[in-house]
Design an enzyme around this catalytic site. Structure first.
Site, PDB file in Angstrom:
ATOM      1  N   HIS A 273       1.670  11.134   4.690  1.00 16.90           N
ATOM      2  CA  HIS A 273       2.046  11.770   5.939  1.00 16.90           C
ATOM      3  C   HIS A 273       3.356  12.519   5.748  1.00 16.90           C
ATOM      4  CE1 HIS A 273       3.127  12.259  10.202  1.00 16.90           C
ATOM      5  NE2 HIS A 273       1.846  12.106  10.437  1.00 16.90           N
ATOM      6  N   GLU A 326      -5.652   9.330  10.377  1.00 13.64           N
ATOM      7  CA  GLU A 326      -7.000   9.854  10.245  1.00 13.64           C
ATOM      8  C   GLU A 326      -7.956   8.885   9.552  1.00 13.64           C
ATOM      9  OE1 GLU A 326      -4.341  11.701   9.377  1.00 13.64           O
ATOM     10  OE2 GLU A 326      -4.373  13.416  10.758  1.00 13.64           O
TER      11      GLU A 326
END
Length: 388
Positions: A273, A326
């Protein structure tokens, strides 16, 4: 005479504006090193665990969590806005046909533009705060109706009309499938939606604010945000994370598959991320939701996560690479019956509320966002050659 490029002082910023503070906000923040993010003064994950979607929507738009009376009023107000103007309804079959290949998120851009025109939305620069707020509610409430209608039309099915008696998430699933969802699945999707309403100054949120700074109407701001979200480096990863599970296939293939990709320098979707240097708190919550359902698919996903992190730690020591939202979001949405082509649109059905809160905040500031670029092309002015 050469142009003086130093007449206006320039301030260099890192690529991608990483770490650059561009404004102040009361909406929320992401504290990546701590693995924590919040909506206003509340932990976003705690809100997802304990509150409904409409409560958090009220918090972002009005600044407070509602009491029972305000909750009932807000829920009724937003539910009444779910139905589409006839001009929009009649155009949806053509929009769905045109966006059959890219999917409902692509169609949403066109549908939002049409909705803004049909509702007569005016530039935020020309209206007061109450009218701006009303405009955001009208558009946000209609987004699930638009997305599910576009999906169903693309499948050769008739759209399902919204129900006023169902909460936001349950109504979304109802319009998607035509059947009232099991409470457990509706709640799982609701928790996912709450966890993705807002997440700092990501690309789509910043896009919405840039457009709002020009004074454009709410629909125009949201169309730009949807365009940014459609990029695979932003909102397109949940289904790609499931594609990874499918590509690996069986537990015995996990290690060789991962090692091959890591050594080749490939990106493993669902891991890493731009902000978090610890485990993504959204991923932790969604893993728990998935494990509450259980089953071979969930067990396989958890084992893949464990091995990916172990192999990344071995092959790329010193780098903190964990699952992001996700990875387990895809598993949860699959368990709840959402088709993969609706994963990113479902993300948009949540994030539209966060975008709207940012639009309202930006609209209160009359300063247009207008950075500069350093020109590095051929030195001007050069005489224009004569046309041959």
């Amino acid at each position: 005479m050469a142009i003086n490029t130093t007449a206006t002082p320039l301030i260099d910023a890192p690529r991608g504006l990483a770490g650059v503070v561009v404004t102040e906000t009361e909406i929320g923040d992401v504290r990546g090193r701590e693995g924590f993010y919040h909506y206003r003064q509340y932990s976003a994950v705690e809100l997802a665990r304990t509150r409904g979607f409409e409560d958090v929507w009220h918090l972002l738009v009005h600044g407070t969590l509602p009491d029972a009376e305000r909750r009932a009023a807000f829920n009724a107000e937003t539910a009444a806005l779910r139905r589409l103007p006839e001009e929009v309804r009649s155009a949806l079959p053509a929009i769905a046909a045109a966006s059959r290949v890219p999917g409902p998120l692509s169609g949403l851009r066109t549908a939002l533009s049409l909705l803004g025109s049909a509702r007569g939305l005016r530039p935020v620069y020309d209206i007061d705060a109450d009218r701006r707020r009303a405009d955001t509610l009208a558009v946000c409430a209609a987004v699930p109706t638009l997305l599910t209608a576009l999906y169903r039309l693309g499948q050769g099915l008739h759209p399902v009309e919204p129900r006023d008696d169902l909460p936001y998430a349950a109504n979304y699933l109802y319009m998607l499938t035509g059947e009232e969802p099991e409470p457990r699945r509706a709640r799982a999707v609701e928790q996912y939606l709450i966890s993705t309403i807002d997440h700092g100054f990501n690309a789509s949120t910043f896009t919405a604010r840039v457009i709002a700074s020009t004074g454009a109407d709410v629909a125009a701001c949201l169309v730009g945000a949807v365009g940014a979200l459609s990029g695979p480096l932003h909102g397109g990863a949940p289904s790609r994370a499931l594609d990874t599970l499918d590509a690996i296939g069986t537990p015995d293939r996990i290690d060789p598959w991962i090692r091959e990709r890591v050594l080749a320098g490939d990106r493993i979707m669902g891991f890493g991320h731009a902000v978090y240097r610890t485990e993504d708190p959204r991923s932790r919550m969604l893993r728990e939701i998935a494990q509450s359902f259980g089953g071979p698919r969930v067990d396989f996903a958890v084992e893949v996560e464990r091995r990916v992190e172990a192999i990344l730690a071995e092959l790329k020591p010193g780098r903190e690479l964990h699952t992001n939202v996700e990875f387990h979001a895809g598993v949860v949405m699959e368990l709840c019956g959402l088709p993969r082509e609706m994963f990113t649109p479902t993300f948009a059905a949540a994030r539209v509320v966060g975008w709207s809160a940012n639009i309202l905040e930006q609209a209160a500031d009359s300063k247009i966002i207008r950075p500069v670029a350093r020109y590095v092309g051929p030195t001007p002015p050069v005489a224009v050659p004569a046309a041959l």
